[in-house]
Design a protein around this motif. Structure first.
Motif: not given
Length: 439
Positions: A105-132
Protein backbone atom coordinates in the motif's frame (compact mmCIF):
# COMPACT_ATOMS: atom_id res chain seq x y z
CA UNK A 1 -3.49 2.45 -9.30
CA UNK A 2 -0.96 0.66 -7.11
CA UNK A 3 -1.32 1.31 -3.41
CA UNK A 4 -5.07 1.84 -3.30
CA UNK A 5 -7.30 -0.26 -1.08
CA UNK A 6 -9.77 -1.08 -3.87
CA UNK A 7 -11.61 -4.17 -2.58
CA UNK A 8 -9.13 -4.90 0.21
CA UNK A 9 -10.59 -4.71 3.74
CA UNK A 10 -9.08 -5.89 7.01
CA UNK A 11 -10.84 -8.85 8.64
CA UNK A 12 -8.72 -9.09 11.80
CA UNK A 13 -6.33 -7.15 13.97
CA UNK A 14 -3.22 -9.05 15.02
CA UNK A 15 -4.43 -9.83 18.54
CA UNK A 16 -7.57 -11.45 17.09
CA UNK A 17 -5.56 -13.94 15.02
CA UNK A 18 -5.37 -16.85 17.47
CA UNK A 19 -4.97 -20.65 17.27
CA UNK A 20 -8.76 -20.93 17.24
CA UNK A 21 -8.63 -19.53 13.68
CA UNK A 22 -6.21 -22.20 12.43
CA UNK A 23 -7.12 -23.17 8.87
CA UNK A 24 -9.17 -20.02 8.24
CA UNK A 25 -8.38 -17.18 5.83
CA UNK A 26 -7.80 -13.67 7.18
CA UNK A 27 -6.73 -10.28 5.87
CA UNK A 28 -4.42 -8.22 8.05
CA UNK A 29 -3.05 -4.75 7.39
CA UNK A 30 -0.16 -2.94 9.00
CA UNK A 31 3.50 -2.02 8.91
CA UNK A 32 6.49 -4.22 8.07
CA UNK A 33 8.30 -4.58 11.38
CA UNK A 34 11.00 -7.15 10.56
CA UNK A 35 12.07 -9.19 7.52
CA UNK A 36 14.20 -12.34 7.56
CA UNK A 37 14.95 -13.90 4.17
CA UNK A 38 16.54 -17.33 4.61
CA UNK A 39 16.39 -18.20 0.93
CA UNK A 40 13.96 -21.10 0.96
CA UNK A 41 11.69 -19.36 3.46
CA UNK A 42 10.92 -15.75 4.35
CA UNK A 43 9.66 -14.57 7.73
CA UNK A 44 7.98 -11.17 8.06
CA UNK A 45 6.58 -9.57 11.21
CA UNK A 46 3.63 -7.28 10.54
CA UNK A 47 2.62 -4.74 13.18
CA UNK A 48 -0.68 -3.00 13.75
CA UNK A 49 -2.12 -1.04 16.68
CA UNK A 50 -2.56 -4.21 18.74
CA UNK A 51 0.72 -6.05 18.23
CA UNK A 52 2.65 -8.33 15.88
CA UNK A 53 1.78 -11.24 13.60
CA UNK A 54 4.22 -13.50 11.75
CA UNK A 55 3.94 -14.05 8.00
CA UNK A 56 5.70 -17.24 6.96
CA UNK A 57 6.40 -17.72 3.25
CA UNK A 58 8.03 -21.09 2.37
CA UNK A 59 9.08 -21.24 -1.29
CA UNK A 60 7.38 -24.66 -1.60
CA UNK A 61 3.98 -23.32 -0.49
CA UNK A 62 3.90 -19.76 -1.76
CA UNK A 63 3.63 -18.61 -5.37
CA UNK A 64 6.85 -17.05 -6.83
CA UNK A 65 5.17 -13.70 -7.51
CA UNK A 66 4.15 -13.49 -3.82
CA UNK A 67 7.72 -14.23 -2.75
CA UNK A 68 8.95 -11.52 -5.11
CA UNK A 69 6.54 -8.99 -3.61
CA UNK A 70 7.72 -9.88 -0.12
CA UNK A 71 11.34 -9.41 -1.17
CA UNK A 72 10.39 -5.89 -2.25
CA UNK A 73 9.18 -5.05 1.25
CA UNK A 74 10.99 -2.33 3.14
CA UNK A 75 10.83 -1.87 6.88
CA UNK A 76 7.90 0.31 7.99
CA UNK A 77 6.16 0.01 4.63
CA UNK A 78 2.36 -0.40 4.76
CA UNK A 79 1.03 -3.69 3.42
CA UNK A 80 -2.12 -5.79 3.25
CA UNK A 81 -1.81 -9.57 3.41
CA UNK A 82 -4.41 -12.27 2.79
CA UNK A 83 -3.55 -15.77 3.90
CA UNK A 84 -4.31 -18.86 5.89
CA UNK A 85 -3.78 -19.11 9.65
CA UNK A 86 -1.84 -22.06 10.99
CA UNK A 87 -0.44 -23.00 14.39
CA UNK A 88 3.16 -22.10 15.21
CA UNK A 89 4.52 -22.36 18.75
CA UNK A 90 7.44 -20.03 18.02
CA UNK A 91 5.41 -17.21 16.46
CA UNK A 92 3.62 -14.34 18.28
CA UNK A 93 0.15 -15.42 19.48
CA UNK A 94 1.09 -19.02 18.65
CA UNK A 95 0.09 -18.63 15.01
CA UNK A 96 1.48 -17.63 11.64
CA UNK A 97 -0.09 -16.71 8.31
CA UNK A 98 0.81 -18.40 5.04
CA UNK A 99 0.29 -15.62 2.47
CA UNK A 100 -1.85 -16.12 -0.62
CA UNK A 101 -2.20 -12.54 -1.79
CA UNK A 102 -0.28 -9.35 -0.97
CA UNK A 103 -0.77 -5.66 -1.67
CA UNK A 104 1.96 -3.11 -1.01
CA UNK A 105 0.00 0.00 0.00
CA UNK A 106 2.94 2.34 0.56
CA UNK A 107 6.69 1.78 0.49
CA UNK A 108 8.67 3.52 3.22
CA UNK A 109 11.71 5.61 2.34
CA UNK A 110 15.05 4.20 3.51
CA UNK A 111 17.00 4.68 5.70
CA UNK A 112 14.58 5.42 8.50
CA UNK A 113 15.25 8.48 10.69
CA UNK A 114 15.02 6.19 13.73
CA UNK A 115 14.53 2.49 14.43
CA UNK A 116 11.07 1.60 15.82
CA UNK A 117 12.38 -1.85 16.81
CA UNK A 118 14.80 -0.05 19.19
CA UNK A 119 17.72 -2.23 18.16
CA UNK A 120 19.36 1.15 17.74
CA UNK A 121 18.32 3.36 20.66
CA UNK A 122 17.42 6.99 19.98
CA UNK A 123 17.54 9.98 22.33
CA UNK A 124 14.26 11.71 23.10
CA UNK A 125 14.94 14.70 20.82
CA UNK A 126 15.51 12.37 17.87
CA UNK A 127 12.34 10.51 18.77
CA UNK A 128 10.26 13.68 19.05
CA UNK A 129 11.59 14.94 15.72
CA UNK A 130 10.13 11.76 14.14
CA UNK A 131 7.25 11.28 16.53
CA UNK A 132 5.16 9.41 13.93
CA UNK A 133 7.78 6.64 13.99
CA UNK A 134 8.28 6.79 17.75
CA UNK A 135 4.56 6.21 18.27
CA UNK A 136 4.76 2.94 16.35
CA UNK A 137 6.65 1.43 19.30
CA UNK A 138 4.45 -0.62 21.61
CA UNK A 139 5.72 1.04 24.78
CA UNK A 140 5.11 4.54 23.45
CA UNK A 141 1.66 3.83 22.02
CA UNK A 142 0.78 2.20 25.36
CA UNK A 143 1.27 5.54 27.11
CA UNK A 144 -1.35 7.18 24.91
CA UNK A 145 -3.81 4.29 25.13
CA UNK A 146 -3.66 4.66 28.90
CA UNK A 147 -4.03 8.44 28.59
CA UNK A 148 -7.07 7.94 26.37
CA UNK A 149 -8.63 5.63 28.96
CA UNK A 150 -7.93 8.24 31.63
CA UNK A 151 -9.82 10.93 29.68
CA UNK A 152 -12.66 8.49 29.01
CA UNK A 153 -13.01 7.72 32.71
CA UNK A 154 -12.71 11.36 33.74
CA UNK A 155 -15.54 12.41 31.42
CA UNK A 156 -17.74 9.53 32.55
CA UNK A 157 -17.02 10.39 36.17
CA UNK A 158 -18.04 14.02 35.71
CA UNK A 159 -21.21 13.17 33.79
CA UNK A 160 -22.16 10.56 36.40
CA UNK A 161 -21.74 13.18 39.15
CA UNK A 162 -23.85 15.90 37.62
CA UNK A 163 -21.12 18.07 36.05
CA UNK A 164 -21.70 19.93 32.78
CA UNK A 165 -18.85 20.09 30.25
CA UNK A 166 -17.90 23.60 29.14
CA UNK A 167 -15.35 25.18 26.81
CA UNK A 168 -13.79 28.50 27.79
CA UNK A 169 -11.78 30.93 25.63
CA UNK A 170 -8.06 30.39 25.13
CA UNK A 171 -7.65 33.91 23.76
CA UNK A 172 -8.00 36.36 26.63
CA UNK A 173 -7.70 40.12 27.02
CA UNK A 174 -5.71 40.05 30.27
CA UNK A 175 -4.08 37.72 32.74
CA UNK A 176 -6.53 35.04 33.81
CA UNK A 177 -4.99 34.98 37.27
CA UNK A 178 -3.20 38.31 37.24
CA UNK A 179 0.23 36.74 37.16
CA UNK A 180 3.11 36.89 34.74
CA UNK A 181 4.35 34.07 32.52
CA UNK A 182 1.92 34.87 29.72
CA UNK A 183 2.25 34.46 25.96
CA UNK A 184 1.22 37.76 24.31
CA UNK A 185 -0.23 37.66 20.80
CA UNK A 186 -1.45 40.22 18.29
CA UNK A 187 -5.25 40.16 18.11
CA UNK A 188 -6.17 42.50 15.26
CA UNK A 189 -5.53 46.01 16.69
CA UNK A 190 -5.26 44.75 20.28
CA UNK A 191 -2.89 42.78 22.45
CA UNK A 192 -4.22 39.50 23.77
CA UNK A 193 -2.79 36.52 25.62
CA UNK A 194 -3.00 32.74 25.50
CA UNK A 195 -5.01 31.61 28.51
CA UNK A 196 -3.00 30.20 31.39
CA UNK A 197 -6.09 28.78 33.12
CA UNK A 198 -9.89 28.63 32.74
CA UNK A 199 -10.15 29.65 36.40
CA UNK A 200 -11.99 32.97 36.11
CA UNK A 201 -14.43 31.60 33.53
CA UNK A 202 -15.19 28.58 35.71
CA UNK A 203 -16.08 30.93 38.55
CA UNK A 204 -18.27 33.08 36.32
CA UNK A 205 -20.14 29.88 35.45
CA UNK A 206 -20.95 29.41 39.13
CA UNK A 207 -22.90 32.68 38.97
CA UNK A 208 -24.83 31.31 35.97
CA UNK A 209 -26.59 28.74 38.12
CA UNK A 210 -25.14 25.81 36.18
CA UNK A 211 -23.96 24.48 39.57
CA UNK A 212 -21.18 22.08 38.52
CA UNK A 213 -18.91 22.40 35.48
CA UNK A 214 -15.78 20.81 34.11
CA UNK A 215 -13.41 21.43 31.23
CA UNK A 216 -10.62 19.45 29.63
CA UNK A 217 -8.51 21.82 27.61
CA UNK A 218 -5.20 23.40 26.73
CA UNK A 219 -3.44 25.87 29.04
CA UNK A 220 -0.36 27.95 28.25
CA UNK A 221 2.41 29.06 30.61
CA UNK A 222 5.39 31.12 29.46
CA UNK A 223 7.68 29.56 32.06
CA UNK A 224 11.34 29.22 31.14
CA UNK A 225 11.68 25.82 32.74
CA UNK A 226 13.95 23.02 31.57
CA UNK A 227 12.70 20.20 33.76
CA UNK A 228 11.21 16.74 33.34
CA UNK A 229 7.79 17.90 34.62
CA UNK A 230 7.09 21.29 32.98
CA UNK A 231 5.71 22.16 29.55
CA UNK A 232 4.62 25.45 28.03
CA UNK A 233 1.44 23.93 26.60
CA UNK A 234 -0.37 21.37 28.69
CA UNK A 235 -3.80 19.84 29.14
CA UNK A 236 -5.69 20.68 32.31
CA UNK A 237 -8.69 18.89 33.79
CA UNK A 238 -10.66 21.59 35.61
CA UNK A 239 -13.72 21.33 37.84
CA UNK A 240 -15.77 23.88 39.75
CA UNK A 241 -18.85 23.29 41.92
CA UNK A 242 -21.31 25.55 43.70
CA UNK A 243 -22.31 25.00 47.32
CA UNK A 244 -19.15 22.99 47.97
CA UNK A 245 -15.93 23.77 49.82
CA UNK A 246 -12.35 22.51 49.68
CA UNK A 247 -13.16 19.44 51.78
CA UNK A 248 -15.96 18.46 49.40
CA UNK A 249 -13.82 18.99 46.32
CA UNK A 250 -10.92 16.99 47.74
CA UNK A 251 -13.36 14.08 48.07
CA UNK A 252 -14.48 14.56 44.46
CA UNK A 253 -10.86 14.60 43.27
CA UNK A 254 -9.96 11.58 45.40
CA UNK A 255 -12.88 9.60 43.98
CA UNK A 256 -12.06 10.59 40.40
CA UNK A 257 -8.41 9.55 40.67
CA UNK A 258 -9.41 6.25 42.27
CA UNK A 259 -11.88 5.52 39.46
CA UNK A 260 -9.24 6.34 36.86
CA UNK A 261 -6.83 3.85 38.45
CA UNK A 262 -9.52 1.16 38.63
CA UNK A 263 -10.44 1.60 34.97
CA UNK A 264 -6.85 1.73 33.73
CA UNK A 265 -6.10 -1.52 35.55
CA UNK A 266 -9.20 -3.12 34.09
CA UNK A 267 -8.98 -1.87 30.51
CA UNK A 268 -5.24 -1.31 29.97
CA UNK A 269 -3.67 -4.37 31.58
CA UNK A 270 -1.77 -5.21 28.38
CA UNK A 271 -0.38 -1.68 28.15
CA UNK A 272 0.66 -1.67 31.82
CA UNK A 273 2.43 -4.99 31.23
CA UNK A 274 4.27 -3.59 28.19
CA UNK A 275 5.40 -0.63 30.32
CA UNK A 276 6.24 -2.99 33.22
CA UNK A 277 4.30 -0.68 35.51
CA UNK A 278 2.13 -1.66 38.45
CA UNK A 279 -0.67 0.70 39.45
CA UNK A 280 -2.03 -0.22 42.88
CA UNK A 281 -5.66 0.68 43.53
CA UNK A 282 -5.97 2.90 46.65
CA UNK A 283 -7.89 1.12 49.42
CA UNK A 284 -8.56 4.22 51.55
CA UNK A 285 -8.86 8.00 51.14
CA UNK A 286 -5.65 9.88 50.41
CA UNK A 287 -3.96 11.13 53.59
CA UNK A 288 -3.77 14.85 54.33
CA UNK A 289 -0.91 16.89 55.71
CA UNK A 290 -1.16 20.58 56.57
CA UNK A 291 1.35 23.10 55.30
CA UNK A 292 2.54 23.64 58.91
CA UNK A 293 3.20 19.91 59.28
CA UNK A 294 4.94 19.84 55.90
CA UNK A 295 7.35 22.61 56.97
CA UNK A 296 8.28 20.59 60.06
CA UNK A 297 8.77 17.41 58.00
CA UNK A 298 10.94 19.15 55.43
CA UNK A 299 13.16 20.77 58.05
CA UNK A 300 13.46 17.47 59.95
CA UNK A 301 14.96 15.97 56.78
CA UNK A 302 17.72 18.60 56.67
CA UNK A 303 16.12 20.80 54.00
CA UNK A 304 15.75 24.40 55.15
CA UNK A 305 12.28 25.85 54.67
CA UNK A 306 10.72 28.89 56.29
CA UNK A 307 7.00 29.26 56.89
CA UNK A 308 5.42 31.20 54.05
CA UNK A 309 7.69 29.85 51.32
CA UNK A 310 6.52 27.73 48.43
CA UNK A 311 8.03 24.25 48.36
CA UNK A 312 11.38 24.07 46.63
CA UNK A 313 12.23 21.01 44.57
CA UNK A 314 14.36 19.72 47.47
CA UNK A 315 11.45 20.29 49.86
CA UNK A 316 9.05 18.43 47.56
CA UNK A 317 11.44 15.48 47.45
CA UNK A 318 11.89 15.46 51.23
CA UNK A 319 8.13 15.58 51.82
CA UNK A 320 7.45 12.97 49.13
CA UNK A 321 9.96 10.57 50.70
CA UNK A 322 7.99 10.69 53.95
CA UNK A 323 4.44 10.76 52.59
CA UNK A 324 4.74 8.56 49.47
CA UNK A 325 1.92 7.89 47.01
CA UNK A 326 -1.06 10.25 46.80
CA UNK A 327 -1.64 12.82 49.54
CA UNK A 328 -3.25 16.22 49.99
CA UNK A 329 -1.22 19.21 51.20
CA UNK A 330 -3.68 21.62 52.87
CA UNK A 331 -4.00 25.02 54.58
CA UNK A 332 -1.47 26.88 52.46
CA UNK A 333 -0.37 30.40 53.42
CA UNK A 334 -2.79 32.91 51.90
CA UNK A 335 0.01 35.19 50.71
CA UNK A 336 1.39 32.66 48.20
CA UNK A 337 -1.97 31.65 46.78
CA UNK A 338 -4.00 33.54 44.11
CA UNK A 339 -6.41 36.33 45.03
CA UNK A 340 -9.51 34.16 44.55
CA UNK A 341 -8.55 31.67 47.30
CA UNK A 342 -10.62 31.90 50.50
CA UNK A 343 -8.65 32.61 53.72
CA UNK A 344 -9.39 30.60 56.85
CA UNK A 345 -11.90 32.29 59.14
CA UNK A 346 -9.88 31.36 62.23
CA UNK A 347 -6.54 32.52 60.81
CA UNK A 348 -6.59 34.61 57.60
CA UNK A 349 -2.85 34.06 57.10
CA UNK A 350 -3.81 30.52 56.07
CA UNK A 351 -6.21 29.50 53.33
CA UNK A 352 -8.69 26.88 52.20
CA UNK A 353 -6.20 25.81 49.49
CA UNK A 354 -4.89 22.33 48.80
CA UNK A 355 -2.55 20.53 46.43
CA UNK A 356 -2.79 16.88 45.44
CA UNK A 357 0.69 15.37 45.41
CA UNK A 358 2.03 12.03 44.24
CA UNK A 359 5.34 11.42 45.98
CA UNK A 360 7.18 14.63 45.03
CA UNK A 361 5.05 15.55 42.01
CA UNK A 362 2.30 18.16 42.23
CA UNK A 363 -0.75 16.94 40.31
CA UNK A 364 -3.45 19.40 41.26
CA UNK A 365 -4.21 22.67 43.02
CA UNK A 366 -7.61 23.58 44.37
CA UNK A 367 -9.41 25.68 46.96
CA UNK A 368 -12.57 27.13 48.29
CA UNK A 369 -12.98 30.36 46.32
CA UNK A 370 -13.82 33.83 47.52
CA UNK A 371 -17.42 34.51 46.49
CA UNK A 372 -17.90 37.88 48.26
CA UNK A 373 -17.32 40.87 45.96
CA UNK A 374 -15.73 43.18 48.55
CA UNK A 375 -13.28 40.56 49.83
CA UNK A 376 -12.32 39.63 46.27
CA UNK A 377 -11.55 43.25 45.36
CA UNK A 378 -9.58 43.63 48.58
CA UNK A 379 -7.44 40.58 47.83
CA UNK A 380 -6.85 41.71 44.24
CA UNK A 381 -5.56 45.04 45.52
CA UNK A 382 -3.41 43.39 48.21
CA UNK A 383 -1.53 41.63 45.42
CA UNK A 384 -0.85 44.93 43.65
CA UNK A 385 -3.30 44.14 40.86
CA UNK A 386 -5.83 46.52 39.35
CA UNK A 387 -9.47 45.51 39.89
CA UNK A 388 -10.39 47.38 36.70
CA UNK A 389 -8.50 44.74 34.73
CA UNK A 390 -10.94 42.13 36.09
CA UNK A 391 -14.14 44.06 35.37
CA UNK A 392 -16.08 41.38 33.48
CA UNK A 393 -15.02 38.77 36.04
CA UNK A 394 -15.92 40.87 39.07
CA UNK A 395 -19.31 41.78 37.62
CA UNK A 396 -20.46 38.18 38.12
CA UNK A 397 -19.82 38.54 41.86
CA UNK A 398 -22.19 41.49 42.26
CA UNK A 399 -25.36 39.66 41.24
CA UNK A 400 -25.59 36.52 43.33
CA UNK A 401 -22.39 34.43 43.36
CA UNK A 402 -22.84 31.26 45.45
CA UNK A 403 -20.11 29.75 47.66
CA UNK A 404 -18.04 27.44 45.47
CA UNK A 405 -14.79 25.50 45.19
CA UNK A 406 -12.77 23.77 42.51
CA UNK A 407 -9.50 22.40 41.27
CA UNK A 408 -7.36 21.79 38.22
CA UNK A 409 -5.42 18.61 37.49
CA UNK A 410 -2.45 18.41 35.14
CA UNK A 411 -3.54 15.65 32.75
CA UNK A 412 -0.02 15.09 31.46
CA UNK A 413 1.43 14.79 34.96
CA UNK A 414 -1.35 12.40 35.92
CA UNK A 415 -0.40 10.32 32.88
CA UNK A 416 3.17 10.18 34.23
CA UNK A 417 1.81 8.56 37.39
CA UNK A 418 -0.43 6.16 35.48
CA UNK A 419 2.36 5.00 33.15
CA UNK A 420 5.45 5.26 35.34
CA UNK A 421 7.40 7.49 32.95
CA UNK A 422 9.55 10.23 34.49
CA UNK A 423 9.63 12.75 31.62
CA UNK A 424 6.43 14.67 30.91
CA UNK A 425 7.39 14.93 27.22
CA UNK A 426 6.76 11.19 26.96
CA UNK A 427 3.09 11.77 27.81
CA UNK A 428 2.34 14.40 25.14
CA UNK A 429 2.03 13.57 21.44
CA UNK A 430 3.76 16.74 20.27
CA UNK A 431 5.19 18.51 23.33
CA UNK A 432 5.81 22.24 23.50
CA UNK A 433 8.63 23.45 25.70
CA UNK A 434 10.88 26.50 25.46
CA UNK A 435 13.00 24.79 22.78
CA UNK A 436 10.39 22.88 20.76
CA UNK A 437 7.76 24.32 18.45
CA UNK A 438 7.75 21.51 15.83
CA UNK A 439 6.54 19.06 14.77
Amino acid sequence: MQGLLNDWRRTNYTKNVTPELSGEDVIIMGWVHEIRDLGGIIFVLIRDKDGLIQITAPSKKVEPEILEKIRNFRKESVVAIEGTVQDSDKAPNGVEIIPRNIEILNLAKQPLPMDPTEKVRAEIDTRLDSRFLDLRKANISSIFKIKSQMFHTVRDFFYDNGFVEINTPKLVASATEGGTELFPITYFEKEAFLGQSPQLYKQIMMSSGMDRVFEIGQIFRAEEHDTLRHLNEAVSIDAEASFMDDIDMMKVLNNMIEQVIIDVNENCSDELAILDHELPIPDEPFPRVTYDEAVDIVNSKGVEMEWGEDLSRAAEKALGDVMGGFYFLTEWPSAIKPFYVMPLESDPTKSHAFDLMYNNLELSSGATRVHQYDLLVEQIEERDLNPDAFGSYLKAFEYGMPPHAGWGVGADRLTMVLTGVNNIRETVLFPRDRHRLTP
